[in-house]
Design a protein around this motif. Structure first.
Motif, short mmCIF file in Angstrom:
data_model
loop_
_atom_site.label_atom_id
_atom_site.label_comp_id
_atom_site.label_asym_id
_atom_site.label_seq_id
_atom_site.Cartn_x
_atom_site.Cartn_y
_atom_site.Cartn_z
N ALA A 23 0.85 -1.18 0.00
CA ALA A 23 0.00 0.00 0.00
C ALA A 23 0.88 1.24 0.00
CB ALA A 23 -0.90 -0.01 1.23
N ALA A 24 0.60 2.15 -0.91
CA ALA A 24 1.41 3.35 -1.05
C ALA A 24 0.60 4.59 -0.72
CB ALA A 24 1.95 3.46 -2.48
N SER A 25 1.24 5.53 -0.06
CA SER A 25 0.62 6.82 0.19
C SER A 25 1.01 7.77 -0.93
CB SER A 25 1.09 7.37 1.53
OG SER A 25 2.48 7.64 1.47
N GLY A 26 0.41 8.92 -0.97
CA GLY A 26 0.80 9.92 -1.95
C GLY A 26 -0.14 9.98 -3.14
N ARG A 27 -0.22 11.16 -3.74
CA ARG A 27 -1.15 11.36 -4.83
C ARG A 27 -0.53 11.15 -6.20
NH1 ARG A 27 -3.34 17.20 -3.18
NH2 ARG A 27 -1.15 17.43 -2.61
N THR A 28 0.76 10.82 -6.26
CA THR A 28 1.42 10.65 -7.55
C THR A 28 1.85 9.21 -7.77
OG1 THR A 28 3.55 11.26 -6.56
CG2 THR A 28 2.23 13.02 -7.56
N PHE A 29 1.13 8.30 -7.18
CA PHE A 29 1.49 6.88 -7.26
C PHE A 29 1.65 6.43 -8.69
CE2 PHE A 29 1.74 2.55 -5.96
CZ PHE A 29 0.99 1.81 -6.86
N SER A 30 0.76 6.85 -9.57
CA SER A 30 0.79 6.37 -10.96
C SER A 30 2.03 6.84 -11.71
CB SER A 30 -0.47 6.84 -11.70
OG SER A 30 -0.53 8.25 -11.72
N SER A 31 2.74 7.80 -11.18
CA SER A 31 3.95 8.32 -11.83
C SER A 31 5.20 7.50 -11.50
CB SER A 31 4.20 9.77 -11.41
OG SER A 31 3.12 10.59 -11.78
N TYR A 32 5.08 6.60 -10.55
CA TYR A 32 6.24 5.83 -10.10
C TYR A 32 6.32 4.47 -10.78
CZ TYR A 32 6.91 9.06 -6.20
OH TYR A 32 7.15 10.18 -5.44
N THR A 33 7.53 4.03 -10.98
CA THR A 33 7.78 2.62 -11.24
C THR A 33 7.79 1.92 -9.89
OG1 THR A 33 8.98 2.84 -13.32
CG2 THR A 33 9.55 0.97 -11.94
N MET A 34 7.05 0.83 -9.80
CA MET A 34 6.98 0.06 -8.56
C MET A 34 7.72 -1.27 -8.76
SD MET A 34 5.38 2.11 -6.66
CE MET A 34 5.22 1.02 -5.23
N ASP A 72 -2.68 -1.41 -9.02
CA ASP A 72 -3.99 -0.76 -9.13
C ASP A 72 -3.77 0.70 -8.76
OD1 ASP A 72 -6.56 0.24 -8.80
OD2 ASP A 72 -7.33 -1.64 -7.97
N ASN A 73 -3.67 1.54 -9.77
CA ASN A 73 -3.37 2.95 -9.51
C ASN A 73 -4.51 3.65 -8.79
OD1 ASN A 73 -0.83 2.79 -10.66
ND2 ASN A 73 -1.54 3.41 -12.70
N ALA A 74 -5.73 3.19 -8.97
CA ALA A 74 -6.86 3.81 -8.30
C ALA A 74 -6.82 3.58 -6.79
CB ALA A 74 -8.17 3.28 -8.87
N LYS A 75 -6.19 2.48 -6.40
CA LYS A 75 -6.11 2.12 -4.98
C LYS A 75 -4.73 2.34 -4.39
CE LYS A 75 -9.75 -1.40 -5.19
NZ LYS A 75 -10.08 -2.83 -4.95
N ASN A 76 -3.79 2.81 -5.22
CA ASN A 76 -2.40 2.98 -4.77
C ASN A 76 -1.83 1.68 -4.22
OD1 ASN A 76 -2.71 5.65 -5.46
ND2 ASN A 76 -1.93 6.46 -3.53
N MET A 77 -2.04 0.61 -4.96
CA MET A 77 -1.60 -0.71 -4.52
C MET A 77 -0.75 -1.38 -5.59
SD MET A 77 -2.85 -1.32 -1.46
CE MET A 77 -2.67 -3.08 -1.34
N VAL A 78 0.19 -2.15 -5.14
CA VAL A 78 0.96 -3.03 -6.02
C VAL A 78 1.00 -4.41 -5.37
CG1 VAL A 78 3.20 -2.39 -5.04
CG2 VAL A 78 3.07 -3.31 -7.35
N TYR A 79 0.96 -5.43 -6.19
CA TYR A 79 0.86 -6.80 -5.71
C TYR A 79 1.95 -7.66 -6.33
CZ TYR A 79 -3.83 -5.01 -4.80
OH TYR A 79 -4.90 -4.26 -4.39
N LEU A 80 2.26 -8.74 -5.64
CA LEU A 80 3.16 -9.75 -6.20
C LEU A 80 2.53 -11.10 -5.93
CD1 LEU A 80 5.89 -10.21 -7.63
CD2 LEU A 80 6.86 -10.68 -5.37
N GLN A 81 2.00 -11.71 -6.98
CA GLN A 81 1.45 -13.06 -6.88
C GLN A 81 2.58 -14.04 -7.09
OE1 GLN A 81 -1.76 -14.15 -6.17
NE2 GLN A 81 -0.82 -16.18 -6.11
N MET A 82 2.80 -14.89 -6.10
CA MET A 82 3.92 -15.83 -6.13
C MET A 82 3.37 -17.24 -6.15
SD MET A 82 5.85 -13.73 -3.09
CE MET A 82 7.28 -14.78 -2.99
N ASN A 83 3.60 -17.96 -7.23
CA ASN A 83 3.12 -19.33 -7.40
C ASN A 83 4.28 -20.30 -7.49
OD1 ASN A 83 0.46 -18.32 -7.53
ND2 ASN A 83 0.58 -18.13 -9.76
N ASN A 84 3.98 -21.56 -7.25
CA ASN A 84 4.99 -22.62 -7.34
C ASN A 84 6.26 -22.24 -6.57
OD1 ASN A 84 6.20 -25.04 -8.10
ND2 ASN A 84 6.85 -24.26 -10.10
#
Length: 121
Positions: A23-34, A72-84
């Motif tokens: 979860a990221a704070s800030g209003r410019t989340f979409s401008s960042y590489t995550m 999800d830029n609308a939610k200021n979230m980035v995810y990492l799905q880790m399988n196998n």
């Protein structure tokens, strides 16, 4: 200024799956590489995956085909799905934000506190 908070780590068996969230704070989340990095004791922080502000993704060879990064830029979230998951995936996983889509930790300006993922039977 961006603050990052990871969650979702834990103990998982080999071959299992887990999803990390950042979860990221800030209003410019979409401008960042995550990105996600990981680190084990005595080793340098290692690149895992990134999702650029342009919508491109990149993965370390060791996780390609098993891990998926999303955001999800609308939610200021980035995810990492880790399988196998494998034993060697055990590490502290860090979320990072920066303006340059790169694989070196020094390219990122903001870091979370990390979340432990342990793969063990």
């Amino acid at each position: 200024q961006v603050q990052l908070v990871e969650s979702g780590g834990g103990l998982v068996q080999p071959g299992g799956s887990v999803r990390l969230s950042c979860a990221a704070s800030g209003r410019t989340f979409s401008s960042y590489t995550m990105a996600w990095f990981r680190q084990t004791p005595g080793k340098e922080r290692e690149f895992v995956a990134c999702f650029t502000w342009r919508g491109n993704t990149g993965y370390a060879d060791s996780v390609l085909g098993r891990f998926t990064i999303s955001r999800d830029n609308a939610k200021n979230m980035v995810y990492l799905q880790m399988n196998n998951l494998k034993l060697e995936d055990t590490a502290v996983y860090y979320c990072a934000a920066g303006f340059v889509g790169a694989r070196e930790p020094r390219s990122y300006d903001y870091w979370g506190q990390g979340t432990q993922v342990t793969v063990s039977s």
